[in-house]
Write a protein that holds these residues in place. Structure first.
Motif, mmCIF file in Angstrom:
data_model
loop_
_atom_site.group_PDB
_atom_site.id
_atom_site.type_symbol
_atom_site.label_atom_id
_atom_site.label_comp_id
_atom_site.label_asym_id
_atom_site.label_seq_id
_atom_site.Cartn_x
_atom_site.Cartn_y
_atom_site.Cartn_z
ATOM 1 N N HIS A 44 1.361 4.376 -2.940
ATOM 2 C CA HIS A 44 1.276 5.829 -2.704
ATOM 3 C C HIS A 44 2.550 6.524 -3.169
ATOM 4 O O HIS A 44 2.502 7.608 -3.749
ATOM 5 C CB HIS A 44 0.990 6.107 -1.214
ATOM 6 C CG HIS A 44 -0.451 5.877 -0.859
ATOM 7 N ND1 HIS A 44 -1.440 6.802 -1.116
ATOM 8 C CD2 HIS A 44 -1.078 4.817 -0.295
ATOM 9 C CE1 HIS A 44 -2.619 6.327 -0.714
ATOM 10 N NE2 HIS A 44 -2.423 5.103 -0.203
ATOM 11 N N PRO A 54 2.492 10.291 -11.269
ATOM 12 C CA PRO A 54 1.028 10.417 -11.327
ATOM 13 C C PRO A 54 0.496 10.221 -12.750
ATOM 14 O O PRO A 54 -0.667 9.869 -12.947
ATOM 15 C CB PRO A 54 0.780 11.844 -10.839
ATOM 16 C CG PRO A 54 2.065 12.561 -11.027
ATOM 17 C CD PRO A 54 3.156 11.538 -10.891
ATOM 18 N N GLY A 91 -3.752 0.061 -2.050
ATOM 19 C CA GLY A 91 -3.262 1.424 -2.282
ATOM 20 C C GLY A 91 -3.943 2.052 -3.484
ATOM 21 O O GLY A 91 -4.293 3.243 -3.460
ATOM 22 N N THR A 92 -4.166 1.260 -4.522
ATOM 23 C CA THR A 92 -4.837 1.764 -5.728
ATOM 24 C C THR A 92 -6.247 2.250 -5.375
ATOM 25 O O THR A 92 -6.669 3.336 -5.786
ATOM 26 C CB THR A 92 -4.916 0.654 -6.802
ATOM 27 O OG1 THR A 92 -3.596 0.217 -7.086
ATOM 28 C CG2 THR A 92 -5.561 1.169 -8.090
ATOM 29 N N GLU A 94 -7.288 3.323 -2.546
ATOM 30 C CA GLU A 94 -7.177 4.566 -1.767
ATOM 31 C C GLU A 94 -6.918 5.765 -2.662
ATOM 32 O O GLU A 94 -7.504 6.831 -2.500
ATOM 33 C CB GLU A 94 -6.056 4.420 -0.717
ATOM 34 C CG GLU A 94 -6.460 3.485 0.430
ATOM 35 C CD GLU A 94 -5.319 3.206 1.395
ATOM 36 O OE1 GLU A 94 -5.550 2.434 2.338
ATOM 37 O OE2 GLU A 94 -4.218 3.757 1.211
ATOM 38 N N ILE A 95 -6.018 5.592 -3.630
ATOM 39 C CA ILE A 95 -5.657 6.701 -4.527
ATOM 40 C C ILE A 95 -6.855 7.129 -5.371
ATOM 41 O O ILE A 95 -7.133 8.314 -5.527
ATOM 42 C CB ILE A 95 -4.458 6.318 -5.415
ATOM 43 C CG1 ILE A 95 -3.189 6.255 -4.563
ATOM 44 C CG2 ILE A 95 -4.279 7.306 -6.570
ATOM 45 C CD1 ILE A 95 -2.057 5.484 -5.174
ATOM 46 N N PHE A 96 -7.580 6.139 -5.906
ATOM 47 C CA PHE A 96 -8.732 6.466 -6.750
ATOM 48 C C PHE A 96 -9.994 6.727 -5.932
ATOM 49 O O PHE A 96 -11.038 6.999 -6.493
ATOM 50 C CB PHE A 96 -8.978 5.333 -7.764
ATOM 51 C CG PHE A 96 -8.002 5.339 -8.908
ATOM 52 C CD1 PHE A 96 -8.201 6.140 -10.024
ATOM 53 C CD2 PHE A 96 -6.861 4.560 -8.853
ATOM 54 C CE1 PHE A 96 -7.287 6.148 -11.073
ATOM 55 C CE2 PHE A 96 -5.952 4.565 -9.887
ATOM 56 C CZ PHE A 96 -6.153 5.357 -11.002
ATOM 57 N N ASP A 97 -9.865 6.593 -4.620
ATOM 58 C CA ASP A 97 -11.005 6.789 -3.725
ATOM 59 C C ASP A 97 -12.147 5.848 -4.111
ATOM 60 O O ASP A 97 -13.281 6.259 -4.275
ATOM 61 C CB ASP A 97 -11.460 8.264 -3.778
ATOM 62 C CG ASP A 97 -12.269 8.623 -2.528
ATOM 63 O OD1 ASP A 97 -12.293 7.794 -1.592
ATOM 64 O OD2 ASP A 97 -12.867 9.704 -2.518
ATOM 65 N N TYR A 121 2.522 6.718 -6.888
ATOM 66 C CA TYR A 121 1.610 7.769 -7.355
ATOM 67 C C TYR A 121 2.273 9.138 -7.248
ATOM 68 O O TYR A 121 2.117 9.994 -8.118
ATOM 69 C CB TYR A 121 0.317 7.720 -6.541
ATOM 70 C CG TYR A 121 -0.671 8.803 -6.926
ATOM 71 C CD1 TYR A 121 -1.106 8.939 -8.233
ATOM 72 C CD2 TYR A 121 -1.181 9.686 -5.961
ATOM 73 C CE1 TYR A 121 -1.995 9.924 -8.595
ATOM 74 C CE2 TYR A 121 -2.080 10.677 -6.309
ATOM 75 C CZ TYR A 121 -2.484 10.795 -7.630
ATOM 76 O OH TYR A 121 -3.367 11.772 -7.992
ATOM 77 N N LYS A 122 3.041 9.334 -6.154
ATOM 78 C CA LYS A 122 3.714 10.616 -5.953
ATOM 79 C C LYS A 122 4.778 10.833 -7.046
ATOM 80 O O LYS A 122 4.950 11.930 -7.557
ATOM 81 C CB LYS A 122 4.372 10.629 -4.566
ATOM 82 C CG LYS A 122 4.360 12.022 -3.939
ATOM 83 C CD LYS A 122 4.986 12.009 -2.566
ATOM 84 C CE LYS A 122 3.980 11.699 -1.464
ATOM 85 N NZ LYS A 122 4.637 11.587 -0.135
ATOM 86 N N MET A 136 -1.524 7.215 -13.789
ATOM 87 C CA MET A 136 -2.876 7.009 -13.267
ATOM 88 C C MET A 136 -3.873 7.997 -13.858
ATOM 89 O O MET A 136 -5.075 7.868 -13.631
ATOM 90 C CB MET A 136 -2.853 7.133 -11.751
ATOM 91 C CG MET A 136 -1.992 6.036 -11.163
ATOM 92 S SD MET A 136 -2.092 6.035 -9.403
ATOM 93 C CE MET A 136 -1.244 4.537 -9.000
ATOM 94 N N THR A 175 0.836 -1.205 0.000
ATOM 95 C CA THR A 175 0.000 0.000 0.000
ATOM 96 C C THR A 175 0.873 1.259 0.000
ATOM 97 O O THR A 175 0.666 2.204 -0.765
ATOM 98 C CB THR A 175 -0.914 0.001 1.233
ATOM 99 O OG1 THR A 175 -1.605 -1.239 1.266
ATOM 100 C CG2 THR A 175 -1.917 1.137 1.182
#
Lengths: 357, 179
Positions: free
Chosen positions: B76, B83, B148-149, B151-154, B79-80, B86, B72
């Motif tokens: 993140h 980005p 984690g994915t 969480e990032i995409f909510d 993604y940082k 994504m 997870t």
């Protein structure tokens, strides 16, 4: 914050909370730890820099290699271009030599065809010349005799002399013969004129003009040009159907007719028959040249339209005739196909669109 | 395993438990590398496994949970750093692009990397089955990456780990349900 629910054979439930940090012993331990961390960071940086140098060196070498390969490719491209240019020049020369071979063939046939009528026209004119001098002599004698008769003193000895000349020279035959000689010479002249007319349709081989043309006239003038070449080896049968005018470059199409006819005439071991037949449908015309010659072996039929393919002895065929013919028909949007049976003969079919699109 | 994986792991440990725990992991496992990691270099997988085992001892958390947490955290970080991978994606379409897009990009930078194989079965609009296969058997890391994915995409992702290499399966079967 949404969470994921994980289920499965391991049967664990997701939790992002972990037990709290391990407590530390003393400040001295803390300083020692920081120093270790710093040392690790420094080493890591050195490793990274080393890696960067290695990668840069690799990149440089790859780049140099690429440059070398690029220049090799450029060199090879230039070579290919040169070879290509040389090939194109050679091809143009060969096409020209094939054209010259056709012209040579044509010239030989035409020379014979023209020579023959010119020969007897010349001989006829010689005979007519000698007839004319006899006739002039007789006309002069009879004039003189007629004047004597008008004056009342007919010269009987002159009359007898003229009678004697008439008998000696067989003037009756001469009068008959003059008519025949003139008729023969006239028909010979017309033949020469026709041949020359026929030649005209071959003379614009390079012109790219497509005009409405009579293919039957093209076939006939080609046959006239080739008459000498064909008359000893074969009989030519024409089975003409009804053809519309076809938009084409007739000079080029005639070159194809000539090629197919010459090939057919060379296929005979004993005198045979060439049949030229034509037909048409809504959009196409078909001209078929069949022979009763030796046919094409199965293993060769796939190659006959290839440039330089020839079964004729070295020096006697360029091997370009059929390939050029194929090209000419293709340029017109048509097809040239072959069917052949060894020992029975071959059949070439030209299919041409009536209108060029 | 690439140095970047170790560096992210070190960040995870220091972020969550402080530098002391990271230092004690190194002291305890004495890795051959001296715990000096550079992103582009390759280091033995065993060093990471040793850290996880030691961390499990210190924290009392199961190794699988720790590896999943690491997954997870890694997502993140990813993604940082990137980005762009994504952008214009949903959680599902991003996960579907991992094998053919993300891994292809990784291979460009690190041709010597060993990457897991992913195959996909899309059974419905909101469903996706990911078949994971790798000699490393780091399927829990994959689970964490999926979490984690989400969480990032909510997005809520229900994950059923239906078959597992650790239980003798030829590949792990991760059945995802996107709510």
């Amino acid at each position: 914050m949404p969470s994921a629910c994980i289920r499965g054979p391991l049967n664990v439930v997701w939790s992002s909370t972990l037990p709290s940090a391990v407590p530390l012993a003393s400040d001295a331990d803390r300083v020692a730890m920081m120093e270790r961390a710093l040392a690790r960071e420094r080493q890591a940086r050195e490793q990274a820099e080393h890696l960067l140098e290695t990668k840069s060196r690799e990149l440089y070498l790859v780049n140099e290699d690429l440059k070398l390969k690029n220049s090799q490719i450029e060199k090879r491209n230039a070579e290919i271009e040169r070879t290509n240019h040389a090939l194109m020049t050679t091809q143009a020369q060969l096409v020209q030599s094939e054209k010259m071979a056709s012209v040579g063939q044509l010239a030989a046939g035409v020379a014979h065809e023209i020579n023959n009528p010119i020969g007897y026209i010349t001989s006829n004119l010689g005979t007519l010349q000698s007839y004319t001098s006899v006739m002039n002599e007789l006309i002069a004698g009879y004039r003189q005799y007629a004047e004597g008769v008008r004056a009342g003193n007919a010269d009987e000895s002159l009359y007898l002399k003229l009678q004697e000349i008439q008998d000696r020279e067989d003037i009756d035959f001469m009068q008959q013969d003059v008519v025949e000689l003139v008729a023969d010479s006239l028909s010979g002249s017309v033949r020469v004129k026709d041949i020359v007319q026929g030649l005209k349709s071959f003379s614009r081989v390079d012109g790219a003009e497509c005009i409405e043309s009579d293919l039957h006239a093209g076939i006939e003038s080609t046959l006239k040009v080739l008459a000498n070449e064909l008359k000893y080896s074969c009989e030519v049968k024409l089975e003409f159907g009804k053809l519309p005018l076809v938009t084409c470059n007739l000079a080029r199409i005639n070159q194809v007719f000539m090629n197919l006819l010459v090939n057919a005439s060379q296929s005979f071991e004993a005198p045979g028959i060439i049949t030229v037949s034509t037909r048409s449908d809504d959009a196409w015309v078909y001209v078929t040249v069949s022979d009763t010659g030796c046919g094409i072996p199965e293993d060769k039929i796939g190659s006959i339209f290839d440039p330089f393919f020839t079964t004729k002895p070295v020096g006697s065929g360029t091997g370009l005739g059929l390939s050029i013919s194929f090209g000419i028909i293709e340029e017109h949007g048509g097809t040239l196909t072959v069917a052949s049976e060894q020992g029975a003969g071959s059949q070439f079919t030209i299919k041409l669109p009536i209108q060029q699109t | 395993m690439k140095g970047i994986v170790f560096n992210i792991f070190a960040d995870l440990v220091t972020d969550n438990f402080g530098m002391e725990v990271w230092d004690s992991l190194i002291q305890e496992t004495s890795p051959a590398s001296g715990a000096v990691y550079t992103s582009g270099e390759v280091y033995p997988d065993g060093e990471l496994i040793a850290y996880v085992t030691a961390l499990s001892g210190i924290t009392g958390a199961a190794p699988a949970d720790l590896v999943r947490t690491f997954g997870t955290y890694t997502m993140h970080k990813f993604y940082k750093l990137h980005p762009e991978f994504m952008a214009e994606h949903t959680a599902k379409s991003f996960l579907q692009s991992v094998h053919d897009v993300v891994h292809v990009e990784v291979k460009k930078l690190h041709p010597d990397t060993l990457l897991p194989e992913f195959a996909y079965e899309s059974t419905g609009d909101k469903q996706l089955t990911m078949l994971y296969c790798s000699p490393r058997k780091l399927c829990h890391l994959a689970e964490g990456l999926i979490v984690g994915t989400g969480e990032i995409f909510d997005e809520q992702i229900d994950l059923v780990h239906a078959e597992c290499m650790h239980q003798g399966a030829a590949q792990c079967r991760l059945e995802l349900d996107f709510a």
